[in-house]
Design an enzyme around this catalytic site. Structure first.
Site, mmCIF file in Angstrom:
data_model
loop_
_atom_site.group_PDB
_atom_site.id
_atom_site.type_symbol
_atom_site.label_atom_id
_atom_site.label_comp_id
_atom_site.label_asym_id
_atom_site.label_seq_id
_atom_site.Cartn_x
_atom_site.Cartn_y
_atom_site.Cartn_z
ATOM 1 N N SER A 141 36.439 15.710 33.563
ATOM 2 C CA SER A 141 37.079 15.774 34.866
ATOM 3 C C SER A 141 36.485 14.723 35.799
ATOM 4 C CB SER A 141 36.960 17.197 35.441
ATOM 5 O OG SER A 141 37.801 17.370 36.558
ATOM 6 N N GLU A 159 43.878 12.694 30.234
ATOM 7 C CA GLU A 159 44.275 14.089 30.478
ATOM 8 C C GLU A 159 44.297 14.316 31.976
ATOM 9 O OE1 GLU A 159 42.240 16.608 31.916
ATOM 10 O OE2 GLU A 159 40.552 15.264 32.242
ATOM 11 N N HIS A 212 41.631 20.172 30.608
ATOM 12 C CA HIS A 212 41.233 21.397 31.306
ATOM 13 C C HIS A 212 41.808 22.601 30.558
ATOM 14 C CE1 HIS A 212 40.321 18.338 34.263
ATOM 15 N NE2 HIS A 212 39.683 19.232 34.987
#
Length: 311
Positions: free
Chosen positions: A104, A207, A277
């Site tokens: 992230s 992502e 995630h």
């Protein structure tokens, strides 16, 4: 296989203390020595301490001598301090055997470190959302983490969704390509900065979470217009989750984004990578050379045996 795992917070403040405690207990139950950074639960505004506090935490993680430096969570915070991170100290720590793991917001740290030093880090779990998941830690994620700890992980494989693989042109295997990428939004925010890796003929994996497909497409177009996508050997899309469709999308979704992208760039666009995630995530060596091959819907990515460094 007892290992020393150092937990620190370089980004947002830990809000879910219960998940954090579950994650620590899970690692301890697996037999590991877990060391908590002195500021791991610090709070300043939305951050895990002010910028100086988080920079000091990164420096302590680099000096810890741990087998793994694992983030508590992502969120936001690392792009604020990219011009102050002690990259040489982190790279030396990696040379000595400390593996830096996260995802992230951690994409900013990984990309900047790769751009500045070429050091390899791992896209992987965080302590709270993964090891501390209320439903329990995912078996595949844990197995991949164990492989990293034991120096056994040599690659990964997955099946592309049938709907995505149907319009994929004939795919040839890829050799000797640098794997890089991570969170699409964070990576795109680094474009045209010193922290964006200048990698040609690599394998770029992406992502994201809570981004509508039109925002994903807009960011992909930014990378495409900047010439980044066309210079790669392959684009590998992981999981794009938390998407909230609206009525006027009229069928516009991630499938339409992928189909359009394939028509605009020469490198193959592979989908379905188990990373993002999501509970089930593999660990990926950011900055390492990989080989990629596909057999129908089955994709294999191999990086070979990475020997753990002796302490």
């Amino acid at each position: 296989m007892k290992k020393h795992i150092y937990i620190y917070s370089p980004s947002s403040a830990v809000r879910d203390k219960a998940a954090f405690k579950r994650g620590v207990k899970r690692l301890q139950a697996l037999g590991h020595e877990v060391e908590l950074d002195e500021a791991v639960l610090a709070t300043h505004q939305r951050f895990a301490g002010d910028d100086a506090t988080r920079l000091a935490a990164i420096a302590r993680a680099a000096a810890s001598g741990a087998d793994v430096a694992l983030i508590s969570r992502g969120g936001y915070g690392l792009t604020r301090i990219l011009d102050q991170i002690p990259y040489k100290a982190v790279a030396k720590a990696i040379d000595r055997g400390t593996e830096f793991v996260g995802l992230s917001d951690f994409t900013a740290f990984q990309s900047a470190l790769l751009a500045k030093t070429g050091a390899v880090t791992w896209a992987g779990p965080a302590i709270g959302e993964d090891f501390g998941a209320e439903a329990g830690a995912d078996d595949i994620m844990e197995a991949c983490f164990d492989d990293l700890l034991g120096g056994q992980g040599e690659g990964t494989g997955w099946r592309m969704p049938a709907r995505d693989s149907a319009d994929l042109p004939a795919f040839r295997s890829i050799h000797d390509a640098v794997l890089w990428g991570g969170n699409l939004c964070v990576l795109t925010s680094l474009l045209a900065t010193p922290w964006f890796p200048a990698i040609d003929k690599g394998v770029l994996f992406l992502e994201d979470v809570n981004e509508h497909p039109y925002r994903v497409e807009r960011m992909l177009d930014q990378l495409r217009h900047a010439g980044v996508l066309g210079r790669q050997k392959a684009i590998v899309l992981g999981q794009f989750t938390g998407i909230r469709k609206v009525p006027h999308d009229r069928g516009f979704g991630m499938q339409a984004v992928v189909t359009r992208l394939r028509g605009l760039i020469k490198p193959p666009v592979l989908t379905g990578l188990p990373f993002g995630h999501v509970p089930t995530k593999v660990l990926l060596p950011v900055g390492a050379k990989v080989e990629v091959a596909a057999d129908g819907r089955n994709v294999f990515m191999v990086w070979g045996h990475r020997h753990p460094h002796p302490h």
